[in-house]
Design a protein around this motif. Structure first.
Motif, short mmCIF file in Angstrom:
data_model
loop_
_atom_site.label_atom_id
_atom_site.label_comp_id
_atom_site.label_asym_id
_atom_site.label_seq_id
_atom_site.Cartn_x
_atom_site.Cartn_y
_atom_site.Cartn_z
N GLY A 1 21.24 -23.87 -96.87
CA GLY A 1 19.77 -23.23 -96.10
C GLY A 1 19.75 -23.70 -95.62
O GLY A 1 18.76 -22.89 -94.86
N ASN A 2 20.20 -24.68 -94.94
CA ASN A 2 19.55 -24.99 -93.58
C ASN A 2 20.51 -23.94 -92.55
O ASN A 2 21.54 -25.12 -91.50
CB ASN A 2 20.21 -26.54 -93.21
CG ASN A 2 19.44 -27.34 -92.55
OD1 ASN A 2 18.87 -26.46 -91.05
ND2 ASN A 2 19.18 -28.37 -92.08
N ILE A 3 20.51 -23.66 -92.12
CA ILE A 3 20.44 -22.69 -91.23
C ILE A 3 21.10 -22.99 -89.58
O ILE A 3 21.65 -22.58 -89.66
CB ILE A 3 20.09 -21.35 -91.14
CG1 ILE A 3 20.01 -20.21 -92.47
CG2 ILE A 3 21.37 -19.98 -90.68
CD1 ILE A 3 21.12 -20.30 -93.68
N LYS A 4 19.61 -23.21 -89.51
CA LYS A 4 19.74 -23.96 -88.07
C LYS A 4 20.89 -25.42 -87.62
O LYS A 4 22.10 -24.99 -86.97
CB LYS A 4 18.16 -24.96 -87.54
CG LYS A 4 18.53 -25.17 -85.86
CD LYS A 4 17.35 -25.60 -85.80
CE LYS A 4 16.74 -25.90 -84.02
NZ LYS A 4 15.64 -26.31 -84.10
N ARG A 5 20.75 -26.21 -88.73
CA ARG A 5 22.17 -27.36 -88.59
C ARG A 5 23.32 -26.58 -88.63
O ARG A 5 24.74 -27.28 -88.03
CB ARG A 5 21.63 -28.64 -89.51
CG ARG A 5 22.61 -29.33 -89.55
CD ARG A 5 21.86 -30.43 -90.43
NE ARG A 5 22.85 -31.59 -90.50
CZ ARG A 5 22.34 -33.02 -90.95
NH1 ARG A 5 21.97 -32.46 -92.12
NH2 ARG A 5 23.33 -34.09 -90.89
N ALA A 6 23.29 -26.06 -89.43
CA ALA A 6 25.06 -25.08 -89.60
C ALA A 6 25.19 -24.73 -88.44
O ALA A 6 26.64 -24.39 -88.46
CB ALA A 6 24.78 -23.74 -91.05
N THR A 7 24.14 -23.38 -87.61
CA THR A 7 24.83 -23.09 -86.42
C THR A 7 25.97 -24.05 -85.24
O THR A 7 26.34 -23.42 -84.95
CB THR A 7 23.93 -22.20 -86.25
OG1 THR A 7 22.92 -21.52 -86.71
CG2 THR A 7 24.28 -21.68 -84.92
N ASN A 8 24.92 -25.53 -85.73
CA ASN A 8 25.22 -26.61 -84.51
C ASN A 8 26.85 -26.92 -85.11
O ASN A 8 27.65 -27.02 -84.29
CB ASN A 8 23.90 -27.59 -84.85
CG ASN A 8 22.69 -27.05 -84.48
OD1 ASN A 8 22.80 -26.61 -83.74
ND2 ASN A 8 22.05 -28.19 -84.15
N TYR A 9 26.80 -27.11 -86.30
CA TYR A 9 28.10 -27.11 -86.78
C TYR A 9 29.12 -26.18 -86.29
O TYR A 9 30.40 -26.77 -85.88
CB TYR A 9 28.47 -27.42 -88.42
CG TYR A 9 27.49 -28.91 -88.82
CD1 TYR A 9 28.49 -29.95 -88.54
CD2 TYR A 9 26.86 -29.09 -89.73
CE1 TYR A 9 27.66 -31.14 -88.44
CE2 TYR A 9 25.92 -30.51 -90.29
CZ TYR A 9 26.42 -31.43 -89.48
OH TYR A 9 26.09 -33.02 -89.83
N PHE A 10 29.29 -24.41 -87.08
CA PHE A 10 29.50 -24.14 -86.61
C PHE A 10 29.96 -24.31 -84.85
O PHE A 10 30.87 -23.73 -83.66
CB PHE A 10 29.45 -22.00 -86.69
CG PHE A 10 29.46 -22.24 -88.40
CD1 PHE A 10 30.88 -23.22 -88.83
CD2 PHE A 10 28.35 -21.28 -88.33
CE1 PHE A 10 30.30 -22.92 -90.72
CE2 PHE A 10 28.34 -22.11 -89.91
CZ PHE A 10 29.24 -22.67 -91.10
N ASN A 11 28.73 -24.34 -84.08
CA ASN A 11 29.11 -24.51 -82.39
C ASN A 11 30.53 -25.22 -82.11
O ASN A 11 31.16 -25.37 -80.94
CB ASN A 11 27.63 -24.24 -81.44
CG ASN A 11 26.95 -22.77 -81.62
OD1 ASN A 11 28.00 -21.89 -81.32
ND2 ASN A 11 26.14 -22.67 -81.57
#
Length: 615
Positions: free
Chosen positions: A217-227
């Motif tokens: 559920g941590n979308i912001k942190r997940a986005t950082n990992y994908f980037n």
């Protein structure tokens, strides 16, 4: 056990140990013929066992000969999807050459495909000990333990593979996923981080950290990992897809499209990303933008007929008719009897005025099709065009062919006869046989009430045939039903102007029309023409210039008559350059050849007026 079986198949695929051809899929069930063949083969178990024993007794050459034959048969059965037969053959091949690990592996894999996981487990445990240089064996063995719900044993295998092969990322990912499944996120990230340190150029670890984080559920942190994953490997499409899907779920389609577009700049052949961007651009109705991406997607998957149809329609909307014909012709090869595709292609050839090809495709539509009538209506329209082109060259043979076609179809389709006859009406109007055109519409009028537009058309034909009384009777009937019909008042006023009758009454009618529709350019043109006919050139010029601007603001296609009116006024004002400008504008917007000839004559006459007097 069905879930365990499906998990094992995934492991086999990822490990790259399956023997079937690339691109094929395991069938859901063996065909009856193959199943019977397998049963017949099982009836020969005793003889085959005996053959194996005989070969062993005869020595290495006999063993090798039989082994080669059995391998070919077993491998063929496996590639055909007959796993039961494949397992049966490899079982006896394995008994013939038990020391051959390659055969042992083939046999073990066929057992997994049959769902005999426990039996396969023994073989893979042996293989894992004897083939310590192949990490894929450990990956499959771990998968078997997972399928048998022995997760600790699976984790032990994955850890050993990681220790022996630090750069074998699949084992690390499966271990991390195993811990994440049990919500042991600390251990999951511990191994992902450890593997990443020894394999820094591999984007998969950041991607899975993002995936696990997203699931928490941590979308912001997940986005950082994908980037981060994309920064390590800009071609890692899974990360781009994950980022785009995050935006899609938020409804931020613009950002999702931008992510996909950025990725495709350096990776134009990514099928997964192309599929997403094409779908979104269609959904957002950004049709011009979608064309190059749809083209790329079609080139990657020529079998997607639905996408080809959409691309063909996009080409049509963009007026790329030749490209559209090419796409629909490809589709027609796959479905040669498709009435819709035949109709599309016929219409496209009609657009580029290749009438012979258009008729050819419309004629191919099956008479039982719902589009057969529409196809014949289009042929009727085309024959009318061809008849007119021939007529102005003095050839009336095409006229006879056209009239015969209309008559035949009017008889064959009595409910749609006027859909054919209207083309004949238009043809007679073009060649100035107004009485014949009027006769056809009056015949239709006897059988049913005409629409208001058709009544206007009939009235205009009477006007052109100098039958003003009949024309005005029709228009007055329209006004009886609707006294606030501005177009009808304008028609009456303009009719009086053109016939030179009662200009004062014409002015009254046109003023009524203007009060009802003050911003109608065509009505303002009538007022301007009234001023011209009464000798007030300045007022005429002002009104018709206003009319032209009103029409330009609402319609890109200027009316030829308005341009011609301006040219005539400027000519009378002796402003010949302006007159020529508007005659040329009228010529550009003119479609009838006879009218074009008259305009060109006016331009030639104007040139003579512009020449200086001779000495």
């Amino acid at each position: 056990m069905s879930r365990a079986f499906s998990i094992l198949i995934v492991f086999l695929t990822l490990a790259g140990c399956a023997t079937q051809k690339k691109g094929s899929e395991l069938p859901n069930k063996v065909s009856p013929s193959r199943e019977n063949y397998s049963k017949r083969a099982e009836n020969k178990i005793i003889p085959l066992k005996q053959m194996v024993e005989i070969a062993k007794q005869k020595g290495p050459k006999a063993v090798q000969f039989l082994a080669t034959d059995l391998f070919l048969k077993g491998n063929d059965a496996s590639m055909r999807g007959d796993n039961k037969m494949a397992a049966f053959v490899f079982e006896h091949l394995y008994s013939l050459k038990p020391e051959d690990n390659f055969i042992k592996r083939k046999y073990a894999i066929e057992l997994i495909k049959l769902g005999k996981v426990e039996k396969s487990l023994v073989l893979f445990e042996e293989l894992f000990k004897s083939e310590s240089d192949d990490p894929r064996i450990g990956l499959i063995l771990g998968g078997i333990y997972v399928a048998l719900e022995q997760k600790e044993k699976a984790r032990g295998i994955y850890k050993k593979v990681i220790k022996d092969f630090p750069h074998f990322s699949e084992a690390c990912i499966f271990l991390a996923k195993s811990y994440a499944k049990d919500e042991e996120y600390k251990n999951s990230f511990k191994y992902l981080n450890r593997c990443e340190k020894g394999d820094t150029k591999n984007a998969i670890y950041s991607f899975y950290k993002g995936k696990i984080t997203y699931e928490r559920g941590n979308i912001k942190r997940a986005t950082n990992y994908f980037n981060k994953s994309l920064s390590i490997d800009p071609s890692y499409y899974q990360a781009a897809l994950a980022l785009g899907m995050i935006y899609e779920e938020k409804g931020n389609f613009k950002s999702a499209i931008n992510v996909y577009k950025d990725f495709l700049e350096n990776n134009p052949g990514s099928f997964a990303i192309l599929s997403r961007v094409v779908k979104l651009l269609f959904a957002e109705e950004r049709f011009q933008e979608v064309i190059p991406y749809a083209e790329s997607l079609v080139s990657l998957d020529p079998s997607d007929l639905n996408l080809k149809v959409r691309l063909g329609i996009l080409y049509t909307d963009a007026k790329k008719y030749t490209d559209a014909i090419g796409v629909f012709s490809e589709i027609l090869k796959e479905i040669p009897d498709s009435d819709k595709i035949l109709f599309y292609i016929g219409s496209l050839y009609q657009q580029i005025e290749d009438y012979e090809q258009a008729i050819k495709y419309f004629s191919k539509i099956n008479p039982k099709s719902n589009l057969y009538l529409d196809g014949n209506i289009q042929i009727s329209q085309i024959l009318g065009v061809l008849a007119y082109d021939a007529f102005i060259k003095g050839d009336e043979s095409k006229t006879e062919e056209f009239v015969a076609f209309v008559d035949d179809n009017s008889s064959n389709f009595p409910d749609s006869q006027f859909d054919f006859r209207i083309h004949l009406v238009e043809f007679y109007e073009k060649i100035k046989r107004f009485n014949l055109a009027i006769e056809l519409i009056e015949d239709e009028k006897e059988s049913k009430e005409l629409s208001e537009n058709m009544n206007y058309y009939l009235a205009s034909l009477y006007e052109k045939n100098n039958q003003y009384k009949e024309s005005r009777v029709i228009i007055r009937k329209i006004l009886d039903k609707n006294p606030k019909n501005a177009q009808a008042w304008n028609f009456l006023g303009y009719s009086l102007i053109e016939s030179g009758e009662n200009l004062d009454l014409a002015y009254d009618y046109i003023n009524k029309a203007i009060k009802l529709r003050p911003t109608d350019g065509y009505i303002r043109d009538s007022l301007g023409w009234y001023y011209y006919k009464t000798g007030n050139l300045q007022k005429a010029l002002k009104e018709i210039k206003t009319a032209r601007k009103l029409i330009q603001d609402s319609d890109a296609n200027l009316d030829m008559v308005i341009s011609k009116h301006l040219a005539i006024i400027y000519k009378d004002l002796k402003k010949y350059d302006e007159a020529k400008k508007f005659y040329n504008e009228a010529l550009r917007n003119c479609t009838a050849q006879e009218e074009k000839n008259l305009l060109m004559n006016e331009i030639d006459a104007l040139e003579k007026l512009r020449l200086p007097a001779s000495k």
